[in-house]
Enzyme design. Structure first.
Site, PDB file in Angstrom:
ATOM      1  CG  HIS A 137      -1.635   1.253   1.370  1.00  0.00           C
ATOM      2  ND1 HIS A 137      -2.926   1.420   0.935  1.00  0.00           N
ATOM      3  CD2 HIS A 137      -1.405   2.588   2.053  1.00  0.00           C
ATOM      4  CE1 HIS A 137      -3.461   2.643   1.189  1.00  0.00           C
ATOM      5  NE2 HIS A 137      -2.432   3.290   1.868  1.00  0.00           N
ATOM      6  CD  GLU A 138       1.720   3.646   3.779  1.00  0.00           C
ATOM      7  OE1 GLU A 138       2.231   4.817   3.193  1.00  0.00           O
ATOM      8  OE2 GLU A 138       0.528   3.852   4.362  1.00  0.00           O
TER       9      GLU A 138
ATOM     10  CG  HIS B 298       0.560   6.679  -0.559  1.00  0.00           C
ATOM     11  ND1 HIS B 298      -0.574   7.430  -0.930  1.00  0.00           N
ATOM     12  CD2 HIS B 298       0.154   6.023   0.614  1.00  0.00           C
ATOM     13  CE1 HIS B 298      -1.610   7.138  -0.081  1.00  0.00           C
ATOM     14  NE2 HIS B 298      -1.405   6.365   0.608  1.00  0.00           N
TER      15      HIS B 298
ATOM     16  CG  HIS C 192       0.495   9.214  -6.900  1.00  0.00           C
ATOM     17  ND1 HIS C 192      -0.620   9.708  -6.044  1.00  0.00           N
ATOM     18  CD2 HIS C 192       0.248  10.037  -7.853  1.00  0.00           C
ATOM     19  CE1 HIS C 192      -1.507  10.460  -6.694  1.00  0.00           C
ATOM     20  NE2 HIS C 192      -0.815  10.863  -7.857  1.00  0.00           N
TER      21      HIS C 192
END
Length: 674
Positions: free
Chosen positions: A463-464, A467, A470
């Site tokens: 998940h991290e 980020h 991105h």
């Protein structure tokens, strides 16, 4: 004094010169940085020439570079490796920065120049990104109060200053109380159920605090703690849950209840001053949700089904246990029911989740397959803590993408949870490269022992890293749009999408190998995990929705509302939507809800996770329908979503990728809420 912040770093990728930075460098750099930026703003507003994009927006975007350099490093330190000196300075600097930001966002002359450019947009030949920059600045300055009278602005400044002090204090209290409430266990027999690496981590944590011969169970940010699913000793489970639930409510100097009440009240007063009926109305006015009623409508649709499913799950747990199942017991018996119904035991997966292999052969591998990027460790670049690792990211054609840093382990100096931030944000205007960092809170085993991750920790790492991608891939002209600088209720979307690769067969087969034998994880374990995907979703959805609704309740109060009891207010908010099940406590209760009462910028926005998950679930469906883990799919997602950063309306970017607006059905199916 030679201050390393006064000039841009000369290290590769602009890596901050951590080896040269001392505590005494921060305050002078903040002071000079704020003064420099205010002088830069004064130069913009003092011009006699009519406002234009070139003489107003460009210098505005170029302003504050020294302040940015020191703030990024300092606030990374306070969250990831704080100490007494940084804590003391943060309490001093927080209100100063609030006043500094107000001096810019409430500057009437600057606002009028931006307004003039905005009003004349239709007669300009600016490109789409430049037009969007003007639109965003105008909206943000308007919502910040730039159009208020000078008297109202003075009051607004007082509110902002007070809030910066209160939220800083909340975060410091929470970290201190979380550390203080770590559960000391005297005997290894009481840790029955933990594996060798978990026991080693508990012994190491105790040793670090001078508790030789004992074991320490440290707390993570959410209510539910990882060890609750495996600890066989009910008394120890109860102690761990009690410690988690009592953060911020024990009285004394770390009690957060009065802070919660005052933060909520001041936010409501500020919203009223700005012309909004509540803080939630003010926040959502500049999010994709647009208003709190749309948030309430969505959460209200999901809550009854989630609560119903949780009640059914609770009955099944108590049937198996033959006794009452409390919040402390839920995870333990849920694993037993999962094993009974699906023959799944997630604890059996830990030997296959060795951290180094998960990182290189899982997280990095998926990114290489999708986007063509590769990762090489840079041991020559010093980071801010010895545990932090630095990797250079390179495109398939050899082009430099940026640096990725990983800070995996928990420590007393690090706040709870997991997060991503940027140490350098890419911008063509400033010629900046990009450096992103991920922080997790994985217990560190004794020296020489392998780090084995739980199923949830693997999911969090994927998940991290979403980020991080991105932040790494965004390519924009203006600093304002760099990386993850997009709407709060959209920003979780790319990271949630990246979770899908954790169990994607090609990825899982590459990293899920036994740390001792090298044998791959048996396929039947994975198939059973996938078959049980909706298991316990009533609990998981309910605990999340409870937190999101608590957030909304606090931030929908008006100035006339008189709230005096934190626990009673929270209980009423949950009872009104049927989520007042004692066995299913909210993921965060008010006094340790760091996302909304500290400086995490999720106030009135914790709904963002499930709001973004609508886009995520629909996107996972698209990947599945279009061949999954392919470069063609990755390049489309990178170019049309990740690569635009915040430089266009995020829902337009989603439509460009998906070909239509998102549909709700995939989310309902995923969470068993049909």
């Amino acid at each position: 004094m030679t201050n390393p912040f006064f000039e841009p770093s000369t290290l590769p990728f602009g890596m901050p010169p951590f080896a040269d930075i001392e505590d005494e460098h921060y305050a002078p750099a903040f002071e000079k940085g704020m003064a420099e930026q205010l002088a830069e703003i004064e130069a913009i507003t003092a011009q006699a020439e009519a406002p234009s994009f070139e003489n107003t927006m460009i210098p505005l975007e170029k302003s504050g570079q020294l302040l940015s350099r020191v703030a990024i490093v300092f606030f990374n330190k306070t969250s990831a490796d704080g100490d007494a000196a940084s804590d003391a300075l943060e309490e001093v600097i927080a209100p100063q920065l609030a006043a500094h930001n107000d001096a810019i966002s409430l500057n009437s002359a600057l606002y009028e120049r931006i307004r003039s450019i905005h009003d004349g947009l239709d007669s300009t030949e600016l490109d789409a990104e430049a037009r969007y920059l003007v639109e965003r600045y105008f909206t943000e300055f308007t919502l910040a109060g730039a159009g208020l009278s000078e008297e109202a602005k003075a009051t607004l400044r007082d509110y902002n200053s007070r809030l910066s002090t209160l939220t800083t204090k909340f975060e410091k209290n929470l970290l201190a109380d979380t550390n203080d409430l770590a559960v000391v266990v005297d005997s290894i027999d009481e840790l029955d159920g933990l594996d060798a690496s978990e026991i080693s981590a508990a012994a190491s944590a105790a040793h670090d605090r001078g508790l030789t011969g004992k074991y320490l169970i440290t707390l993570i940010l959410p209510t539910n703690q990882p060890h609750l699913s495996v600890l066989k000793n009910a008394d120890v489970r109860g102690r761990v849950m009690a410690a988690s639930r009592t953060r911020g409510i024990r009285g004394g100097k770390f009690d957060n209840r009065e802070l919660v009440l005052e933060i909520a009240k001041v936010r409501s007063q500020r919203a009223a001053l700005l012309g909004f009926e509540s803080h939630a109305a003010w926040v959502t006015a500049d999010e994709t949700a647009q208003n709190p009623q749309r948030v309430a409508d969505m959460l209200g649709k999901l809550a009854p089904a989630a609560a119903r499913n949780a009640r059914d799950e609770h009955a099944a747990l108590e049937k198996l246990a033959g006794t009452e199942v409390t919040a402390a017991d839920w995870a333990y018996y849920a694993e037993k029911v999962r094993a009974e119904q699906y023959n799944v035991d997630t604890t059996q997966m830990r030997p296959y989740f060795e951290a180094e292999r998960v990182l290189r052969d899982g997280v990095f591998f998926a990114a290489t397959k999708l986007y063509g990027v590769t990762f090489s460790e840079r041991r020559d670049l010093p980071a801010y803590h010895p545990d932090v690792r630095v990797f250079e990211v390179t495109d398939e054609d050899g082009t430099e993408v940026g640096l990725y840093t990983l800070d995996l382990y928990t420590r007393d100096s690090k706040r709870g949870g997991a997060w991503m931030n940027s140490l350098i944000s890419q911008s063509d205007l400033l010629g900046h490269p990009v450096i992103v960092t991920n922080n997790l809170n994985v217990p560190k085993p004794a020296a020489g022992e392998r780090t084995l991750l739980t199923y949830d920790e693997v999911n969090t790492l994927f998940h991290e890293f979403g980020h991080a991608l991105h932040g790494l891939f965004a390519r924009v002209t203006y600093p304002k749009f760099a990386g993850t600088n997009t709407y709060r209720d959209f920003v979780e979307f790319p990271s949630q999408v990246n979770e899908m690769w954790m169990l994607w067969p090609e990825v899982l087969d590459n990293y899920a190998k036994h740390y001792e034998t090298g044998e791959p994880m048996p396929r039947e374990i994975v198939e059973r995990i996938q078959a049980s995907a909706a298991f316990n979703e009533g609990f998981l959805t309910s605990e999340y929705l409870a937190a999101a609704l608590i957030d909304q309740a606090w931030h929908r109060i008006g100035v006339a509302d008189d709230v005096t009891d934190v626990a009673a207010f929270e209980a009423q908010a949950l009872a009104e939507v049927g989520l007042d099940n004692p066995a299913v406590p909210p993921r965060y209760s008010s006094t340790y809800f760091q996302h909304i009462f500290a400086n995490s910028a999720y106030d009135a926005g914790y709904y963002s996770y499930i709001w973004s998950e609508v886009l995520d679930a629909d996107t996972v469906e698209w990947f599945t329908e279009n061949g999954g883990l392919t470069r063609e799919n990755g390049d489309r997602f990178r170019s049309r979503l990740l690569g635009v950063g915040g430089s266009k309306n995020p829902l337009e970017a989603f439509r460009d990728f998906r070909g239509r607006d998102a549909e709700l059905q995939p989310l309902l199916t995923r969470r068993g809420l049909n």
